[in-house]
Design a protein around this motif. Structure first.
Motif, PDB file in Angstrom:
ATOM      1  N   VAL A 103       0.857  -1.179   0.000  1.00 20.74           N
ATOM      2  CA  VAL A 103       0.000   0.000   0.000  1.00 20.74           C
ATOM      3  C   VAL A 103       0.897   1.234   0.000  1.00 20.74           C
ATOM      4  CG1 VAL A 103      -1.761   1.303   1.239  1.00 20.74           C
ATOM      5  CG2 VAL A 103      -1.872  -1.189   1.200  1.00 20.74           C
ATOM      6  N   VAL A 126      -3.111   6.455   0.995  1.00 25.03           N
ATOM      7  CA  VAL A 126      -4.563   6.582   1.040  1.00 25.03           C
ATOM      8  C   VAL A 126      -4.866   8.056   0.843  1.00 25.03           C
ATOM      9  CG1 VAL A 126      -6.599   6.455   2.529  1.00 25.03           C
ATOM     10  CG2 VAL A 126      -4.925   4.596   2.548  1.00 25.03           C
ATOM     11  N   CYS A 138       5.306   8.960  -1.079  1.00 28.50           N
ATOM     12  CA  CYS A 138       5.124   9.815   0.111  1.00 28.50           C
ATOM     13  C   CYS A 138       5.913  11.122   0.005  1.00 28.50           C
ATOM     14  CB  CYS A 138       5.527   9.048   1.360  1.00 28.50           C
ATOM     15  SG  CYS A 138       5.129   9.941   2.882  1.00 28.50           S
ATOM     16  N   HIS A 139       5.264  12.207   0.443  1.00 30.09           N
ATOM     17  CA  HIS A 139       5.912  13.521   0.389  1.00 30.09           C
ATOM     18  C   HIS A 139       7.093  13.606   1.353  1.00 30.09           C
ATOM     19  CE1 HIS A 139       3.564  13.977   4.021  1.00 30.09           C
ATOM     20  NE2 HIS A 139       4.229  15.066   4.300  1.00 30.09           N
ATOM     21  N   THR A 140       7.204  12.633   2.286  1.00 32.34           N
ATOM     22  CA  THR A 140       8.352  12.639   3.202  1.00 32.34           C
ATOM     23  C   THR A 140       9.588  12.033   2.549  1.00 32.34           C
ATOM     24  OG1 THR A 140       7.900  10.439   4.145  1.00 32.34           O
ATOM     25  CG2 THR A 140       6.792  12.329   5.184  1.00 32.34           C
ATOM     26  N   ARG A 148       9.646   8.786   1.346  1.00 34.27           N
ATOM     27  CA  ARG A 148       9.610   7.315   1.349  1.00 34.27           C
ATOM     28  C   ARG A 148       8.762   6.788   0.194  1.00 34.27           C
ATOM     29  NH1 ARG A 148       9.754   9.920   6.673  1.00 34.27           N
ATOM     30  NH2 ARG A 148      11.313   8.785   7.879  1.00 34.27           N
ATOM     31  N   CYS A 173       3.654   5.768   2.153  1.00 36.50           N
ATOM     32  CA  CYS A 173       3.326   6.579   3.322  1.00 36.50           C
ATOM     33  C   CYS A 173       3.298   5.747   4.605  1.00 36.50           C
ATOM     34  CB  CYS A 173       1.952   7.231   3.142  1.00 36.50           C
ATOM     35  SG  CYS A 173       1.881   8.430   1.800  1.00 36.50           S
ATOM     36  N   PHE A 174       3.265   4.425   4.459  1.00 38.44           N
ATOM     37  CA  PHE A 174       3.104   3.563   5.644  1.00 38.44           C
ATOM     38  C   PHE A 174       4.455   3.013   6.075  1.00 38.44           C
ATOM     39  CE2 PHE A 174      -1.012   3.840   3.656  1.00 38.44           C
ATOM     40  CZ  PHE A 174      -1.889   3.925   4.725  1.00 38.44           C
ATOM     41  N   TYR A 175       5.317   3.892   6.584  1.00 38.43           N
ATOM     42  CA  TYR A 175       6.693   3.531   6.918  1.00 38.43           C
ATOM     43  C   TYR A 175       6.892   3.328   8.418  1.00 38.43           C
ATOM     44  CZ  TYR A 175       6.531   8.597   7.456  1.00 38.43           C
ATOM     45  OH  TYR A 175       6.153   9.868   7.804  1.00 38.43           O
ATOM     46  N   ARG A 176       5.790   3.271   9.163  1.00 40.08           N
ATOM     47  CA  ARG A 176       5.906   3.010  10.602  1.00 40.08           C
ATOM     48  C   ARG A 176       4.920   1.926  11.027  1.00 40.08           C
ATOM     49  NH1 ARG A 176       5.379   9.149  12.479  1.00 40.08           N
ATOM     50  NH2 ARG A 176       3.839   8.934  10.808  1.00 40.08           N
ATOM     51  N   SER A 218       7.218   2.210  15.198  1.00 36.12           N
ATOM     52  CA  SER A 218       8.634   1.956  14.903  1.00 36.12           C
ATOM     53  C   SER A 218       8.810   2.007  13.392  1.00 36.12           C
ATOM     54  CB  SER A 218       9.087   0.612  15.473  1.00 36.12           C
ATOM     55  OG  SER A 218       8.336  -0.437  14.916  1.00 36.12           O
ATOM     56  N   PHE A 219       9.946   2.509  12.964  1.00 37.60           N
ATOM     57  CA  PHE A 219      10.193   2.641  11.532  1.00 37.60           C
ATOM     58  C   PHE A 219      10.379   1.274  10.885  1.00 37.60           C
ATOM     59  CE2 PHE A 219      11.711   6.924  12.873  1.00 37.60           C
ATOM     60  CZ  PHE A 219      10.866   7.665  12.078  1.00 37.60           C
ATOM     61  N   VAL A 220       9.805   1.126   9.681  1.00 37.95           N
ATOM     62  CA  VAL A 220       9.989  -0.097   8.905  1.00 37.95           C
ATOM     63  C   VAL A 220       9.862   0.305   7.430  1.00 37.95           C
ATOM     64  CG1 VAL A 220       7.543  -0.658   9.305  1.00 37.95           C
ATOM     65  CG2 VAL A 220       9.079  -2.430   8.519  1.00 37.95           C
ATOM     66  N   ASP A 221      10.751  -0.163   6.603  1.00 40.61           N
ATOM     67  CA  ASP A 221      10.796   0.271   5.198  1.00 40.61           C
ATOM     68  C   ASP A 221      10.776   1.796   5.113  1.00 40.61           C
ATOM     69  OD1 ASP A 221      10.605  -2.437   4.588  1.00 40.61           O
ATOM     70  OD2 ASP A 221       8.433  -2.363   4.313  1.00 40.61           O
ATOM     71  N   LYS A 269      14.598   6.822   2.907  1.00 43.12           N
ATOM     72  CA  LYS A 269      14.110   7.880   2.010  1.00 43.12           C
ATOM     73  C   LYS A 269      14.659   7.678   0.604  1.00 43.12           C
ATOM     74  CE  LYS A 269      13.017  11.267   5.512  1.00 43.12           C
ATOM     75  NZ  LYS A 269      12.764  12.686   5.800  1.00 43.12           N
ATOM     76  N   LEU A 298       7.867   8.837  16.746  1.00 47.21           N
ATOM     77  CA  LEU A 298       7.422   7.476  17.021  1.00 47.21           C
ATOM     78  C   LEU A 298       6.285   7.442  18.045  1.00 47.21           C
ATOM     79  CD1 LEU A 298      10.869   5.632  16.948  1.00 47.21           C
ATOM     80  CD2 LEU A 298       9.131   5.803  15.142  1.00 47.21           C
ATOM     81  N   ARG A 314       0.106  -0.794  10.425  1.00 45.45           N
ATOM     82  CA  ARG A 314       0.984   0.343  10.127  1.00 45.45           C
ATOM     83  C   ARG A 314       0.216   1.665  10.110  1.00 45.45           C
ATOM     84  NH1 ARG A 314       5.727  -0.850   5.779  1.00 45.45           N
ATOM     85  NH2 ARG A 314       6.176  -3.022   6.305  1.00 45.45           N
ATOM     86  N   MET A 315       0.935   2.740  10.380  1.00 47.63           N
ATOM     87  CA  MET A 315       0.356   4.089  10.380  1.00 47.63           C
ATOM     88  C   MET A 315       0.930   4.874   9.206  1.00 47.63           C
ATOM     89  SD  MET A 315      -1.604   6.217  11.904  1.00 47.63           S
ATOM     90  CE  MET A 315      -1.910   6.097  13.674  1.00 47.63           C
ATOM     91  N   ASP A 316       0.143   5.766   8.636  1.00 42.21           N
ATOM     92  CA  ASP A 316       0.680   6.561   7.520  1.00 42.21           C
ATOM     93  C   ASP A 316       1.309   7.864   8.013  1.00 42.21           C
ATOM     94  OD1 ASP A 316      -1.440   8.332   7.883  1.00 42.21           O
ATOM     95  OD2 ASP A 316      -1.928   8.436   5.763  1.00 42.21           O
ATOM     96  N   CYS A 317       1.874   8.608   7.077  1.00 43.52           N
ATOM     97  CA  CYS A 317       2.682   9.776   7.413  1.00 43.52           C
ATOM     98  C   CYS A 317       1.957  10.781   8.301  1.00 43.52           C
ATOM     99  CB  CYS A 317       3.204  10.455   6.137  1.00 43.52           C
ATOM    100  SG  CYS A 317       1.948  10.727   4.873  1.00 43.52           S
ATOM    101  N   TRP A 368      -3.008   0.913   7.931  1.00 41.71           N
ATOM    102  CA  TRP A 368      -2.994  -0.248   7.027  1.00 41.71           C
ATOM    103  C   TRP A 368      -2.795  -1.484   7.876  1.00 41.71           C
ATOM    104  CZ3 TRP A 368       1.984  -1.452   3.707  1.00 41.71           C
ATOM    105  CH2 TRP A 368       1.839  -2.688   3.060  1.00 41.71           C
TER     106      TRP A 368
END
Lengths: 142, 142
Positions: free
Chosen positions: A38, A41, A104-106, A108, A111-114, A126-129, A132, B14, B85-88, B94
């Motif tokens: 994903v 959204v 993702c505008h950040t 990545r 957008c689902f990097y946590r 926690s960060f995952v994938d 940047k 986080l 997972r959480m988005d930005c 997700w």
């Protein structure tokens, strides 16, 4: 349209009749056509849907900026739409896309990097994938 | 919290701080942990998130029924959460799930069983992956 036949028509019919919310929007989920992850959204209004279908590239409606938005118009990170699907009650759209660069505008890819984790001290992220792919300061520089 | 440091904290921090909309909801996308297909798009309120984390099974908030809802409580088609997972901007979640039976109340595995196609006579839907896994009349019989 809240009769049983109306519901059946929306769920079992082949007429395209998106059910927009009070703000004129449906939810849109974009997944990577290759990896299936994903990516983001977002929301589409009637015009965003029309432009997405006509151009084959994703257009959204930004609720914060209150404007139509071609994905990648600033960053160049466009989304080529491979397939577009509607859900049962026609208030959500799923697009499978070929993502240029990152979604993702950040910076990545997704957008689902946590990840959301239950911990003893409460829920934490926690960060995952989260690597940047691009530097947002450079890409969105005014 | 619309200061730059507030945004940075939400996007790069986080701390788990879901951004609920005016109705107290965030959007939730559920994908199949095995096939990666998008199963459904629904909403969670604070309690649904809490119960999902605590139980390891998906809970949602139904906007139409205005009530908390354990996925599968009627049908038995529960969703075991593999990852969350959480988005930005922390307004979308997700979840990757192991889906028992089927996700859609119409009997299909996924709610997204119709493709959106541009046609000469306008936009139309067509069935795809639309085989029914169960008979909704039998499952939801009062």
């Amino acid at each position: 349209m809240s009769t049983l036949s109306g519901i059946n028509d929306i769920e079992e019919g082949l007429a395209f009749q998106p059910k927009f919310d009070a703000a004129g929007l449906v939810t849109c989920v974009a997944t990577d056509a290759t990896t299936s992850e994903v990516l983001m959204v977002a929301h589409m209004n009637e015009e965003a849907i029309r432009k997405t279908i006509a151009s084959g590239e994703a257009w959204y409606y930004s609720r914060s900026r209150k404007s139509l938005w071609r994905k990648g118009e600033t960053s160049g990170h466009v989304q080529r739409v491979v397939e577009m699907r509607m859900d049962c009650d026609q208030d959500a759209i799923w697009i499978r896309v070929e993502q240029s660069g990152a979604a993702c505008h950040t910076g990545r890819r997704s957008c689902f990097y946590r990840r959301i984790d239950a911990g003893e001290g409460g829920t934490r992220l926690s960060f995952v994938d989260a690597d940047k792919v691009f530097d947002p300061k450079a890409v969105y520089r005014k």
